[in-house]
Design a protein around this motif. Structure first.
Motif, short mmCIF file in Angstrom:
data_model
loop_
_atom_site.label_atom_id
_atom_site.label_comp_id
_atom_site.label_asym_id
_atom_site.label_seq_id
_atom_site.Cartn_x
_atom_site.Cartn_y
_atom_site.Cartn_z
N MET A 95 0.92 -1.16 0.00
CA MET A 95 0.29 0.12 -0.18
C MET A 95 1.03 1.29 -0.22
O MET A 95 1.99 1.26 0.57
CB MET A 95 -0.90 0.15 1.16
CG MET A 95 -2.15 -1.06 1.20
SD MET A 95 -3.22 -0.72 2.67
CE MET A 95 -1.97 -0.82 4.07
N LYS A 138 -6.80 -1.32 -2.35
CA LYS A 138 -6.62 -0.14 -2.25
C LYS A 138 -5.19 0.24 -2.90
O LYS A 138 -4.32 -0.32 -2.51
CB LYS A 138 -6.70 0.51 -0.98
CG LYS A 138 -6.20 2.10 -0.68
CD LYS A 138 -6.13 2.49 0.92
CE LYS A 138 -5.87 3.85 0.79
NZ LYS A 138 -5.81 4.54 2.20
N GLY A 139 -5.22 1.23 -3.95
CA GLY A 139 -4.26 1.34 -4.47
C GLY A 139 -3.45 0.20 -5.73
O GLY A 139 -2.56 0.54 -5.95
N SER A 168 1.79 -7.88 -5.62
CA SER A 168 0.76 -7.08 -4.98
C SER A 168 -0.60 -7.81 -5.25
O SER A 168 -1.25 -7.61 -4.04
CB SER A 168 0.81 -5.83 -5.41
OG SER A 168 2.21 -5.05 -5.29
N ASN A 174 -0.61 8.45 -3.69
CA ASN A 174 -0.70 7.68 -4.89
C ASN A 174 0.41 7.78 -5.95
O ASN A 174 1.07 7.11 -6.37
CB ASN A 174 -1.70 7.55 -5.48
CG ASN A 174 -2.67 6.62 -4.61
OD1 ASN A 174 -2.69 6.22 -3.71
ND2 ASN A 174 -4.29 6.90 -5.02
N ALA A 183 -3.54 -9.11 -2.28
CA ALA A 183 -4.95 -8.30 -2.47
C ALA A 183 -6.08 -9.34 -2.62
O ALA A 183 -7.02 -8.96 -2.04
CB ALA A 183 -4.70 -7.32 -3.65
N HIS A 242 -8.16 -6.70 -0.15
CA HIS A 242 -7.72 -5.21 0.15
C HIS A 242 -7.03 -4.90 -1.17
O HIS A 242 -6.04 -5.11 -1.60
CB HIS A 242 -6.67 -5.24 1.07
CG HIS A 242 -6.45 -4.00 1.87
ND1 HIS A 242 -6.13 -2.87 1.11
CD2 HIS A 242 -6.55 -3.55 3.15
CE1 HIS A 242 -5.92 -1.94 1.75
NE2 HIS A 242 -6.21 -2.09 3.08
#
Length: 263
Positions: free
Chosen positions: A141, A217-218, A206, A146, A210, A215
């Motif tokens: 994250m 996010k981003g 990643s 960002n 996730a 999860h």
């Protein structure tokens, strides 16, 4: 009649050889996919596992220890299966090499599926091992904005593929040291960018956590930025590759991150 029978038999034998050749190609490709799956599994298991142990056992691994773990596991896996699959373990690497015609484009989707599956199953294994209070999200994250994470992921992945192209695709380099050089590059990148973006450099690294933790996010940062950085790194090295020989000739060598030709 005799000549006709010989010709017919000869044609039949040739057909059998063709069938055997095709079977060997399919088996060889399946072996590559298995190597990519297992390699990515152990990469994520060791790397993310060091993060989980550090979070749950009083920082016993330490941040430098996590960096060393990522570098070591990359080095070990390159020497273990690099001669089988090319040791990509990373969709960004696979796409980048395909963009430069160093990897068959038709094999890219299968490689990516194998890599994402390996990452997802490794993440699932770690979540089963560390439950309850020990259950921490092991994905990546942005720690800041960002844009900050996007830029640093681009830079470190560019650097990684630039180094990979130099040590693993150019026959003027010492190919036997490619695993050490690439592992050291990963270690340095995690050391510099880990606190900022998680130093993913790898969409599969990643995406697997996730999916397991739900999860996202981003997540777009870690899918797009490393891929663009990897492609740019490969092409940047091609621009400075000075030689009178064509690129296809000087990259026609045994290397850890080039997929061996199918027999």
């Amino acid at each position: 009649m005799g000549d006709s029978e010989i010709n017919e038999t000869g044609d039949h034998i040739l057909s059998l050889k063709d069938d055997n050749s095709n079977m060997c190609v399919y088996i060889a490709f399946a072996q590559k996919l298995l190597a990519e799956f297992l390699g990515t599994y152990f990469l994520i298991f060791a790397g993310c596992g060091s993060v989980a142990v550090n979070l749950n056992f009083d920082k016993v691994v330490t941040f430098p220890g996590i960096c060393i773990t990522w570098g070591l596991v990359v080095m070990v896996l390159i020497y273990t299966v690099g001669h089988i699959s090319g040791a990509h373990f990373n969709p960004a690497v696979t796409i980048a090499f395909a963009s430069a015609s160093r990897f068959p484009l038709r094999q890219v989707p299968a490689y990516i599926v194998a890599q994402v599956l390996g990452s997802t199953l490794a993440s699932g294994t770690l979540r089963l091992m560390f439950t309850g209070k020990e259950d921490h999200f092991l994905g990546t994250m942005p720690a800041g904005s960002n844009m900050q994470s996007f830029v640093i992921e681009f830079i470190i992945t560019f650097y990684l593929l630039f180094a990979v192209s130099g040590v693993a695709t150019d026959d003027r380099a010492i190919g036997q040291l490619a695993g050490i050089a690439i592992g050291a590059t990963v270690l340095l990148n995690v050391l510099v960018a880990g606190p900022i973006s998680g130093a993913s450099m790898n969409p599969a690294r990643s995406l697997g956590p996730a999916i397991v933790w739900g999860h996202f996010k981003g997540i777009w940062i870690y899918l797009i930025s490393p891929t663009l950085g990897a492609i740019s790194g490969v092409w940047a090295y091609n621009l400075i590759r000075f030689t009178p020989k064509p690129v296809k000739v000087i990259t026609k060598t045994k290397s850890f991150l080039k997929t061996p030709p199918q027999k």
